[in-house]
Design an enzyme around this catalytic site. Structure first.
Site, PDB file in Angstrom:
ATOM      1  N   CYS A  48      73.932  38.130  67.559  1.00  0.00           N
ATOM      2  CA  CYS A  48      74.690  38.856  68.599  1.00  0.00           C
ATOM      3  C   CYS A  48      75.225  40.165  68.046  1.00  0.00           C
ATOM      4  O   CYS A  48      75.733  40.980  68.805  1.00  0.00           O
ATOM      5  CB  CYS A  48      75.941  38.136  69.066  1.00  0.00           C
ATOM      6  SG  CYS A  48      75.885  36.442  69.452  1.00  0.00           S
ATOM      7  N   HIS A  83      60.590  40.380  76.168  1.00  0.00           N
ATOM      8  CA  HIS A  83      60.241  39.198  76.974  1.00  0.00           C
ATOM      9  C   HIS A  83      60.565  39.473  78.442  1.00  0.00           C
ATOM     10  O   HIS A  83      60.994  40.595  78.783  1.00  0.00           O
ATOM     11  CB  HIS A  83      60.940  37.937  76.457  1.00  0.00           C
ATOM     12  CG  HIS A  83      62.440  38.064  76.357  1.00  0.00           C
ATOM     13  ND1 HIS A  83      63.228  38.297  77.443  1.00  0.00           N
ATOM     14  CD2 HIS A  83      63.278  38.002  75.287  1.00  0.00           C
ATOM     15  CE1 HIS A  83      64.494  38.359  77.078  1.00  0.00           C
ATOM     16  NE2 HIS A  83      64.554  38.198  75.765  1.00  0.00           N
ATOM     17  N   HIS A 140      74.350  31.624  70.303  1.00  0.00           N
ATOM     18  CA  HIS A 140      73.077  31.244  69.676  1.00  0.00           C
ATOM     19  C   HIS A 140      73.077  29.844  69.084  1.00  0.00           C
ATOM     20  O   HIS A 140      72.037  29.366  68.632  1.00  0.00           O
ATOM     21  CB  HIS A 140      72.681  32.276  68.607  1.00  0.00           C
ATOM     22  CG  HIS A 140      72.327  33.606  69.193  1.00  0.00           C
ATOM     23  ND1 HIS A 140      73.238  34.610  69.368  1.00  0.00           N
ATOM     24  CD2 HIS A 140      71.150  34.058  69.687  1.00  0.00           C
ATOM     25  CE1 HIS A 140      72.641  35.641  69.939  1.00  0.00           C
ATOM     26  NE2 HIS A 140      71.376  35.342  70.150  1.00  0.00           N
ATOM     27  N   HIS A 174      63.911  41.143  79.533  1.00  0.00           N
ATOM     28  CA  HIS A 174      64.002  42.607  79.398  1.00  0.00           C
ATOM     29  C   HIS A 174      63.325  43.283  80.588  1.00  0.00           C
ATOM     30  O   HIS A 174      63.838  44.256  81.139  1.00  0.00           O
ATOM     31  CB  HIS A 174      63.314  43.074  78.106  1.00  0.00           C
ATOM     32  CG  HIS A 174      63.987  42.590  76.855  1.00  0.00           C
ATOM     33  ND1 HIS A 174      63.342  41.832  75.903  1.00  0.00           N
ATOM     34  CD2 HIS A 174      65.249  42.750  76.411  1.00  0.00           C
ATOM     35  CE1 HIS A 174      64.189  41.563  74.926  1.00  0.00           C
ATOM     36  NE2 HIS A 174      65.357  42.103  75.199  1.00  0.00           N
ATOM     37  N   CYS A 188      77.788  29.849  66.289  1.00  0.00           N
ATOM     38  CA  CYS A 188      77.939  30.936  67.264  1.00  0.00           C
ATOM     39  C   CYS A 188      77.899  30.335  68.670  1.00  0.00           C
ATOM     40  O   CYS A 188      77.018  29.537  68.979  1.00  0.00           O
ATOM     41  CB  CYS A 188      76.798  31.939  67.084  1.00  0.00           C
ATOM     42  SG  CYS A 188      76.529  32.957  68.536  1.00  0.00           S
ATOM     43  N   LYS A 243      62.226  33.146  71.410  1.00  0.00           N
ATOM     44  CA  LYS A 243      60.997  33.175  70.651  1.00  0.00           C
ATOM     45  C   LYS A 243      60.989  32.005  69.669  1.00  0.00           C
ATOM     46  O   LYS A 243      59.979  31.322  69.503  1.00  0.00           O
ATOM     47  CB  LYS A 243      60.894  34.508  69.906  1.00  0.00           C
ATOM     48  CG  LYS A 243      59.495  34.799  69.443  1.00  0.00           C
ATOM     49  CD  LYS A 243      59.435  36.153  68.797  1.00  0.00           C
ATOM     50  CE  LYS A 243      58.084  36.364  68.148  1.00  0.00           C
ATOM     51  NZ  LYS A 243      58.061  37.571  67.338  1.00  0.00           N
ATOM     52  N   CYS A 250      78.194  36.750  63.827  1.00  0.00           N
ATOM     53  CA  CYS A 250      76.853  36.273  64.201  1.00  0.00           C
ATOM     54  C   CYS A 250      75.910  37.471  64.193  1.00  0.00           C
ATOM     55  O   CYS A 250      76.118  38.440  64.942  1.00  0.00           O
ATOM     56  CB  CYS A 250      76.853  35.622  65.584  1.00  0.00           C
ATOM     57  SG  CYS A 250      75.159  35.299  66.149  1.00  0.00           S
ATOM     58  N   LYS A 268      66.703  28.542  78.030  1.00  0.00           N
ATOM     59  CA  LYS A 268      66.846  29.951  77.699  1.00  0.00           C
ATOM     60  C   LYS A 268      65.547  30.469  77.054  1.00  0.00           C
ATOM     61  O   LYS A 268      64.953  29.768  76.234  1.00  0.00           O
ATOM     62  CB  LYS A 268      67.988  30.057  76.684  1.00  0.00           C
ATOM     63  CG  LYS A 268      68.624  31.395  76.571  1.00  0.00           C
ATOM     64  CD  LYS A 268      69.882  31.260  75.697  1.00  0.00           C
ATOM     65  CE  LYS A 268      70.487  32.600  75.411  1.00  0.00           C
ATOM     66  NZ  LYS A 268      69.979  33.427  74.428  1.00  0.00           N
TER      67      LYS A 268
HETATM   68  O1  ME8 Z   1      72.012  42.824  73.925  1.00  0.00           O
HETATM   69  N1  ME8 Z   1      67.130  37.137  81.279  1.00  0.00           N
HETATM   70  O2  ME8 Z   1      69.943  43.746  73.405  1.00  0.00           O
HETATM   71  P1  ME8 Z   1      68.975  42.539  73.853  1.00  0.00           P
HETATM   72  C1  ME8 Z   1      67.668  38.273  81.736  1.00  0.00           C
HETATM   73  N2  ME8 Z   1      71.081  45.742  72.142  1.00  0.00           N
HETATM   74  N3  ME8 Z   1      68.167  39.244  80.944  1.00  0.00           N
HETATM   75  C2  ME8 Z   1      68.116  39.058  79.627  1.00  0.00           C
HETATM   76  C3  ME8 Z   1      67.542  37.877  79.055  1.00  0.00           C
HETATM   77  C4  ME8 Z   1      67.036  36.894  79.958  1.00  0.00           C
HETATM   78  N4  ME8 Z   1      66.489  35.773  79.557  1.00  0.00           N
HETATM   79  N5  ME8 Z   1      67.635  37.999  77.719  1.00  0.00           N
HETATM   80  C5  ME8 Z   1      68.229  39.184  77.462  1.00  0.00           C
HETATM   81  C6  ME8 Z   1      71.322  43.722  73.448  1.00  0.00           C
HETATM   82  N6  ME8 Z   1      68.522  39.829  78.603  1.00  0.00           N
HETATM   83  C7  ME8 Z   1      71.980  44.989  72.917  1.00  0.00           C
HETATM   84  C8  ME8 Z   1      72.503  45.798  74.092  1.00  0.00           C
HETATM   85  S1  ME8 Z   1      73.635  48.002  75.125  1.00  0.00           S
HETATM   86  C9  ME8 Z   1      74.635  49.218  74.536  1.00  0.00           C
HETATM   87  C10 ME8 Z   1      73.212  47.066  73.697  1.00  0.00           C
HETATM   88  C11 ME8 Z   1      69.195  41.133  78.760  1.00  0.00           C
HETATM   89  O3  ME8 Z   1      67.618  43.037  73.535  1.00  0.00           O
HETATM   90  C12 ME8 Z   1      70.519  41.195  78.021  1.00  0.00           C
HETATM   91  O4  ME8 Z   1      71.543  40.578  78.760  1.00  0.00           O
HETATM   92  O5  ME8 Z   1      69.443  41.268  73.271  1.00  0.00           O
HETATM   93  C13 ME8 Z   1      70.702  42.698  77.901  1.00  0.00           C
HETATM   94  O6  ME8 Z   1      71.290  43.228  79.068  1.00  0.00           O
HETATM   95  C14 ME8 Z   1      69.275  43.205  77.732  1.00  0.00           C
HETATM   96  O7  ME8 Z   1      68.407  42.141  78.158  1.00  0.00           O
HETATM   97  C15 ME8 Z   1      68.949  43.558  76.283  1.00  0.00           C
HETATM   98  O8  ME8 Z   1      69.184  42.442  75.436  1.00  0.00           O
END
Ligand code: ME8
Length: 488
Positions: free
Chosen positions: A132, A21, A149, A24, A146, A296, A129, A293
């Protein structure tokens, strides 16, 4: 090159449990801007990103989609790779944690910790959770849900190995106090220091029921807890434990607000246990939609690829960096995106480039180096821009670059070069072309495609930050091409 000339930067690795999204995309763009800026400063940069492929969350998502986990993560990860391509992310390494190189490093690290006596066997009992992939205490829960979430947690009771996290409490407090820039922004550093006021519990680092993971080398019936394994990716991508990893270690980790604990309190302790240097952690905010937030499940999803296809990659990159102060949460609005495209990109920058090139083409085949118009050149404050970048104030750096763009526009309106002739006109246009060249360097990290287009029309190659000096180019032979930004 000495170690001082190397710079290593990473994004978090994303869960390929569902399609990407805008959040990312935002993280990748911010990291890309910082990586490109370092390259402009002359650093040899290693920039890594990728996907976090193991664990219960992924295992369940694959089941739900009637796919084998391996096939599933490969498919979704291909989408994340495509996202990087569309957003023009200049990564050097895209890691998927299913790769052999990562499995080797993860097993090596956990085995080292085991050999050092940092890991012991016990029973884990408590809430977990899956979204997370995080263990909580009863106290962490909000209405038994959680805290992130707001969903029910699972109660886990199983045989587990523990990392002696509690032992690192004093080290962490001391390190985070003494290294005032280890976690940016400072409010996040203070948040972690606050957490450290409570005693740290040892950390369960294995899962018995989760089959989709990397087996513990010293107990093959169990898999490694996905968070510990995933953090190791940062060492995998720089080639650890091969000695050459040292050039690119410690890295700077760019992450979102929800995973600071994992990247500081947990990761710092593991690295300390391994006698490795501690990375810097830089935390960006969350992108929301009308204050909600992105999720999906709640149908709140913005597709960055669609936005880039509709409005242009550079426009999206520019908008996100300029609109949301780095380190703060921000709201996405298509209206605001359109406004910035029309005003700042099409009007301020696009028109400026077009006006100057039209004037030059009309009057000169070749424009030779000339006297400079000091009144205009004095308007550029490079130090200010550099300082903003050093302080991670990306939005302010962009705004300062735009101040100069608008000074150039103002100068043209005042001087009316279309009324000038001979020496005066040459001097004026040479200074304007030099201004465009310097602007193209300064905007490169933010909107690289536009920077390349300007350079091409100026007939020159992109310079480095050290080339942001007026009067470097001996002669210009320009060739105007289409518009840089169409209004929407
Ligand atoms: O946390 N706005 O993966 P992830 C900005 N796999 N950044 C966001 C966001 C948003 N709405 N939503 C998510 C994970 N992020 C783990 C990380 S690292 C060793 C393991 C950011 O797919 C989130 O904060 O849930 C994170 O930095 C990244 O996207 C991946 O989130």
């Amino acid at each position: 090159m000495t170690k001082e000339n190397y710079f290593s930067i990473s994004t978090a690795i994303d869960y390929p449990s569902e399609k990407f999204h805008l959040g990312h995309g935002y993280e990748k763009i911010c990291t890309d801007v910082l990586a490109r800026w370092k390259r402009l400063q002359g650093f040899k940069v290693h920039f890594s990103t990728g996907t976090d492929c193991h664990g219960l969350k992924i295992q369940r998502a694959a089941e739900k989609n009637n796919k084998a986990p391996l096939e599933f993560v490969k498919e979704i990860s291909a989408g994340f790779k495509e996202l990087c391509k569309v957003l023009n992310i200049s990564y050097d390494d895209f890691i998927m944690t299913i790769e052999d190189r990562h499995k080797k490093v993860a097993q090596y690290i956990i085995n080292e910790l085991y050999k050092k006596g940092e890991i012991y066997k016990g029973i884990y009992k408590g809430p977990y959770c899956v979204d997370c992939e995080t263990y909580y205490t009863e106290k962490d829960l909000v209405d038994e849900n959680c805290p992130i979430h707001k969903k029910p947690v699972e109660k886990v009771k199983e045989e587990s190995y523990f990392f002696k996290l509690g032992k690192y409490q004093e080290f962490l407090i001391d390190y985070i106090i003494k290294n005032s820039d280890c976690i940016w922004p400072d409010k996040k550093r203070k948040e972690m220091l606050n957490k450290l006021k409570e005693p740290l519990r040892d950390l369960s680092i294995s899962r018995k029921e989760v089959k989709w993971g990397i087996p513990l080398p010293f107990d093959k019936n169990l898999t490694e807890f996905v968070w510990i394994e995933a953090l190791n990716n940062y060492l995998t991508t720089v080639g650890y434990p091969d000695k050459k990893y040292k050039d690119f270690w410690p890295a700077t980790h760019i992450i979102g607000t929800d995973i600071v604990f994992h990247h500081t309190i947990i990761w710092y302790s593991i690295l300390k246990a391994l006698d490795l240097e501690i990375p810097k952690v830089v935390v960006h905010g969350f992108i929301n939609l009308k204050g909600q937030k992105l999720s999906k499940a709640a149908g709140i999803r913005i597709d960055p690829v669609e936005l880039a296809k509709n409005y242009g990659t550079d426009a999206l990159r520019y908008f996100l960096i300029r609109e949301i102060p780095f380190g703060e949460d921000g709201d996405f609005s298509e209206e605001a995106l359109k406004n910035r495209i029309n005003n700042e990109l099409a009007n301020d920058l696009g028109n400026l480039v077009s006006r100057v090139l039209t004037l030059v083409e009309k009057n000169f085949k070749i424009l030779k180096k000339n006297e400079l118009d000091k009144e205009l050149t004095s308007k550029l404050d490079l130090n200010k821009i550099n300082n903003f970048m050093e302080k991670y104030e990306l939005h302010n750096a962009l705004s300062e670059i735009w101040k100069f763009i608008n000074e150039v526009n103002k100068h043209i309106n005042q001087e009316k070069p279309w009324e000038l002739k001979g020496k005066e006109l040459e001097k004026h246009l040479y200074t304007l072309l030099e201004s465009l060249r310097i602007i193209s360097i300064l905007i490169y990290a933010f909107i690289p495609e536009t920077s390349e287009k300007i350079n091409k029309q100026l007939g020159i190659k992109l310079g480095l930050l050290k080339d942001c000096k007026f009067g470097l180019i001996k002669e210009y032979k320009v060739k105007k091409e289409g518009v840089l930004f169409k209004k929407v």
